[in-house]
Scaffold this motif. Structure first.
Motif, PDB file in Angstrom:
ATOM      1  N   ASP A 130       0.844  -1.198   0.000  1.00 14.28           N
ATOM      2  CA  ASP A 130       0.000   0.000   0.000  1.00 14.28           C
ATOM      3  C   ASP A 130       0.878   1.246   0.000  1.00 14.28           C
ATOM      4  O   ASP A 130       2.102   1.158  -0.041  1.00 14.28           O
ATOM      5  CB  ASP A 130      -0.993  -0.012   1.174  1.00 14.28           C
ATOM      6  N   GLY A 131       0.268   2.413   0.047  1.00 10.26           N
ATOM      7  CA  GLY A 131       1.002   3.681  -0.013  1.00 10.26           C
ATOM      8  C   GLY A 131       1.872   3.959   1.192  1.00 10.26           C
ATOM      9  O   GLY A 131       2.688   4.887   1.176  1.00 10.26           O
ATOM     10  N   GLU A 132       1.724   3.173   2.252  1.00  3.95           N
ATOM     11  CA  GLU A 132       2.516   3.383   3.464  1.00  3.95           C
ATOM     12  C   GLU A 132       3.528   2.268   3.697  1.00  3.95           C
ATOM     13  O   GLU A 132       4.068   2.134   4.796  1.00  3.95           O
ATOM     14  CB  GLU A 132       1.570   3.520   4.658  1.00  3.95           C
ATOM     15  N   GLY A 133       3.771   1.457   2.684  1.00  3.54           N
ATOM     16  CA  GLY A 133       4.787   0.416   2.773  1.00  3.54           C
ATOM     17  C   GLY A 133       4.320  -0.881   3.401  1.00  3.54           C
ATOM     18  O   GLY A 133       5.106  -1.801   3.563  1.00  3.54           O
ATOM     19  N   ARG A 134       3.052  -0.981   3.744  1.00  2.99           N
ATOM     20  CA  ARG A 134       2.514  -2.226   4.298  1.00  2.99           C
ATOM     21  C   ARG A 134       2.017  -3.104   3.148  1.00  2.99           C
ATOM     22  O   ARG A 134       1.729  -2.622   2.076  1.00  2.99           O
ATOM     23  CB  ARG A 134       1.361  -1.921   5.258  1.00  2.99           C
ATOM     24  N   PHE A 135       1.904  -4.376   3.442  1.00  2.00           N
ATOM     25  CA  PHE A 135       1.416  -5.313   2.435  1.00  2.00           C
ATOM     26  C   PHE A 135      -0.046  -5.627   2.685  1.00  2.00           C
ATOM     27  O   PHE A 135      -0.472  -5.788   3.828  1.00  2.00           O
ATOM     28  CB  PHE A 135       2.244  -6.602   2.434  1.00  2.00           C
ATOM     29  N   GLU A 136      -0.799  -5.701   1.595  1.00  2.00           N
ATOM     30  CA  GLU A 136      -2.203  -6.067   1.640  1.00  2.00           C
ATOM     31  C   GLU A 136      -2.378  -7.326   0.805  1.00  2.00           C
ATOM     32  O   GLU A 136      -1.738  -7.492  -0.233  1.00  2.00           O
ATOM     33  CB  GLU A 136      -3.067  -4.962   1.032  1.00  2.00           C
ATOM     34  N   THR A 137      -3.252  -8.185   1.256  1.00  2.00           N
ATOM     35  CA  THR A 137      -3.589  -9.393   0.516  1.00  2.00           C
ATOM     36  C   THR A 137      -5.062  -9.330   0.179  1.00  2.00           C
ATOM     37  O   THR A 137      -5.879  -9.000   1.038  1.00  2.00           O
ATOM     38  CB  THR A 137      -3.301 -10.648   1.363  1.00  2.00           C
ATOM     39  N   SER A 138      -5.382  -9.619  -1.085  1.00  2.00           N
ATOM     40  CA  SER A 138      -6.785  -9.617  -1.490  1.00  2.00           C
ATOM     41  C   SER A 138      -7.066 -10.851  -2.337  1.00  2.00           C
ATOM     42  O   SER A 138      -6.168 -11.423  -2.941  1.00  2.00           O
ATOM     43  CB  SER A 138      -7.133  -8.334  -2.260  1.00  2.00           C
ATOM     44  N   GLU A 139      -8.316 -11.242  -2.347  1.00  2.40           N
ATOM     45  CA  GLU A 139      -8.751 -12.393  -3.128  1.00  2.40           C
ATOM     46  C   GLU A 139      -9.261 -11.905  -4.473  1.00  2.40           C
ATOM     47  O   GLU A 139      -9.845 -10.838  -4.576  1.00  2.40           O
ATOM     48  CB  GLU A 139      -9.865 -13.137  -2.392  1.00  2.40           C
ATOM     49  N   GLY A 140      -9.042 -12.693  -5.507  1.00  2.00           N
ATOM     50  CA  GLY A 140      -9.523 -12.340  -6.837  1.00  2.00           C
ATOM     51  C   GLY A 140      -8.401 -11.861  -7.725  1.00  2.00           C
ATOM     52  O   GLY A 140      -7.243 -11.812  -7.318  1.00  2.00           O
ATOM     53  N   PRO A 141      -8.725 -11.506  -8.950  1.00  2.00           N
ATOM     54  CA  PRO A 141      -7.692 -11.170  -9.933  1.00  2.00           C
ATOM     55  C   PRO A 141      -6.977  -9.860  -9.623  1.00  2.00           C
ATOM     56  O   PRO A 141      -7.498  -9.006  -8.907  1.00  2.00           O
ATOM     57  CB  PRO A 141      -8.479 -11.060 -11.238  1.00  2.00           C
ATOM     58  N   TYR A 142      -5.797  -9.723 -10.204  1.00  2.00           N
ATOM     59  CA  TYR A 142      -5.010  -8.494 -10.074  1.00  2.00           C
ATOM     60  C   TYR A 142      -5.787  -7.315 -10.647  1.00  2.00           C
ATOM     61  O   TYR A 142      -5.834  -6.252 -10.067  1.00  2.00           O
ATOM     62  CB  TYR A 142      -3.670  -8.663 -10.802  1.00  2.00           C
ATOM     63  N   ALA A 143      -6.394  -7.519 -11.792  1.00  2.00           N
ATOM     64  CA  ALA A 143      -7.170  -6.456 -12.444  1.00  2.00           C
ATOM     65  C   ALA A 143      -8.576  -6.965 -12.720  1.00  2.00           C
ATOM     66  O   ALA A 143      -8.754  -8.099 -13.161  1.00  2.00           O
ATOM     67  CB  ALA A 143      -6.506  -6.041 -13.756  1.00  2.00           C
ATOM     68  N   GLU A 144      -9.546  -6.135 -12.447  1.00  2.00           N
ATOM     69  CA  GLU A 144     -10.934  -6.477 -12.777  1.00  2.00           C
ATOM     70  C   GLU A 144     -11.124  -6.214 -14.267  1.00  2.00           C
ATOM     71  O   GLU A 144     -11.160  -5.071 -14.702  1.00  2.00           O
ATOM     72  CB  GLU A 144     -11.907  -5.618 -11.957  1.00  2.00           C
ATOM     73  N   ALA A 145     -11.194  -7.271 -15.035  1.00  2.00           N
ATOM     74  CA  ALA A 145     -11.350  -7.151 -16.486  1.00  2.00           C
ATOM     75  C   ALA A 145     -12.089  -8.379 -16.988  1.00  2.00           C
ATOM     76  O   ALA A 145     -12.074  -9.432 -16.350  1.00  2.00           O
ATOM     77  CB  ALA A 145      -9.991  -7.047 -17.162  1.00  2.00           C
ATOM     78  N   VAL A 146     -12.726  -8.244 -18.135  1.00  2.00           N
ATOM     79  CA  VAL A 146     -13.403  -9.392 -18.730  1.00  2.00           C
ATOM     80  C   VAL A 146     -12.370 -10.429 -19.149  1.00  2.00           C
ATOM     81  O   VAL A 146     -12.510 -11.613 -18.869  1.00  2.00           O
ATOM     82  CB  VAL A 146     -14.268  -8.956 -19.935  1.00  2.00           C
ATOM     83  N   GLU A 147     -11.308  -9.972 -19.813  1.00  2.00           N
ATOM     84  CA  GLU A 147     -10.264 -10.893 -20.248  1.00  2.00           C
ATOM     85  C   GLU A 147      -9.235 -11.073 -19.139  1.00  2.00           C
ATOM     86  O   GLU A 147      -8.803 -10.108 -18.512  1.00  2.00           O
ATOM     87  CB  GLU A 147      -9.558 -10.358 -21.495  1.00  2.00           C
ATOM     88  N   GLN A 148      -8.870 -12.311 -18.893  1.00  2.00           N
ATOM     89  CA  GLN A 148      -7.867 -12.647 -17.895  1.00  2.00           C
ATOM     90  C   GLN A 148      -6.846 -13.589 -18.530  1.00  2.00           C
ATOM     91  O   GLN A 148      -7.121 -14.220 -19.550  1.00  2.00           O
ATOM     92  CB  GLN A 148      -8.517 -13.333 -16.695  1.00  2.00           C
ATOM     93  N   VAL A 149      -5.680 -13.702 -17.909  1.00  2.00           N
ATOM     94  CA  VAL A 149      -4.696 -14.676 -18.364  1.00  2.00           C
ATOM     95  C   VAL A 149      -5.192 -16.043 -17.929  1.00  2.00           C
ATOM     96  O   VAL A 149      -5.421 -16.292 -16.747  1.00  2.00           O
ATOM     97  CB  VAL A 149      -3.301 -14.399 -17.773  1.00  2.00           C
ATOM     98  N   GLY A 150      -5.406 -16.914 -18.900  1.00  2.00           N
ATOM     99  CA  GLY A 150      -5.945 -18.237 -18.619  1.00  2.00           C
ATOM    100  C   GLY A 150      -4.930 -19.347 -18.749  1.00  2.00           C
ATOM    101  O   GLY A 150      -5.191 -20.481 -18.380  1.00  2.00           O
ATOM    102  N   GLY A 151      -3.757 -19.008 -19.278  1.00  2.00           N
ATOM    103  CA  GLY A 151      -2.724 -20.014 -19.440  1.00  2.00           C
ATOM    104  C   GLY A 151      -1.500 -19.411 -20.094  1.00  2.00           C
ATOM    105  O   GLY A 151      -1.473 -18.221 -20.423  1.00  2.00           O
ATOM    106  N   PHE A 152      -0.488 -20.239 -20.263  1.00  2.00           N
ATOM    107  CA  PHE A 152       0.760 -19.746 -20.844  1.00  2.00           C
ATOM    108  C   PHE A 152       1.552 -20.893 -21.448  1.00  2.00           C
ATOM    109  O   PHE A 152       1.341 -22.065 -21.117  1.00  2.00           O
ATOM    110  CB  PHE A 152       1.616 -19.041 -19.785  1.00  2.00           C
TER     111      PHE A 152
END
Length: 135
Positions: A62-84
């Motif tokens: 976060d902006g104060e140097g602490r770490f936050e953990t959240s569930e779900g994708p990095y970016a809210e988008a219709v298209e996501q990385v599904g494989g590689f």
């Protein structure tokens, strides 16, 4: 040869809602990709399908140097990385032609990016073991 990562972006809902005939067509496209890539002299080093983005855990500072953990994708988008795929090749333009077979629905995209070789850098594994006191 250089190594490239092929990121497979698509609408997860399209896959989740696909009928079995469509799923089989996509699986066949992956077989065709592998056959064509190998036939053209590209070397597939690995690859995997990723679980849905809703299963992701994101760790960020976060902006104060602490770490936050959240569930779900990095970016809210219709298209996501599904494989590689990781592919070693001297012909990225030829690889770009072959990956077209993997864009299985309108809006699907394949992103090809070179991997930067850090093999001459500090061996991170040895450095981490030393920091942990493991010999």
């Amino acid at each position: 040869m250089s190594t490239y990562i092929v990121l497979l972006h698509s609408d997860e809902a399209a896959w989740e809602n696909a009928d079995e005939a469509t799923r089989e067509r996509v699986r066949s496209a992956h077989v065709e990709f592998a056959q064509r890539a190998i036939g053209a002299g590209h070397r597939i080093l690995g690859g995997e399908e990723l679980d849905r983005s809703r299963t992701a855990t994101v760790v960020r500072r976060d902006g104060e140097g602490r770490f936050e953990t959240s569930e779900g994708p990095y970016a809210e988008a219709v298209e996501q990385v599904g494989g590689f795929y990781a592919v070693e090749t001297d012909d990225p333009a030829g690889l770009a032609e072959i990956v077209q077979v993997l864009a299985w629905h309108d809006g699907a995209a394949c992103e090809i990016r070179p991997i930067i070789d850090h093999s001459m850098d500090v061996d991170l594994g040895a450095r981490a073991q030393a920091a942990a006191g493991v010999s």
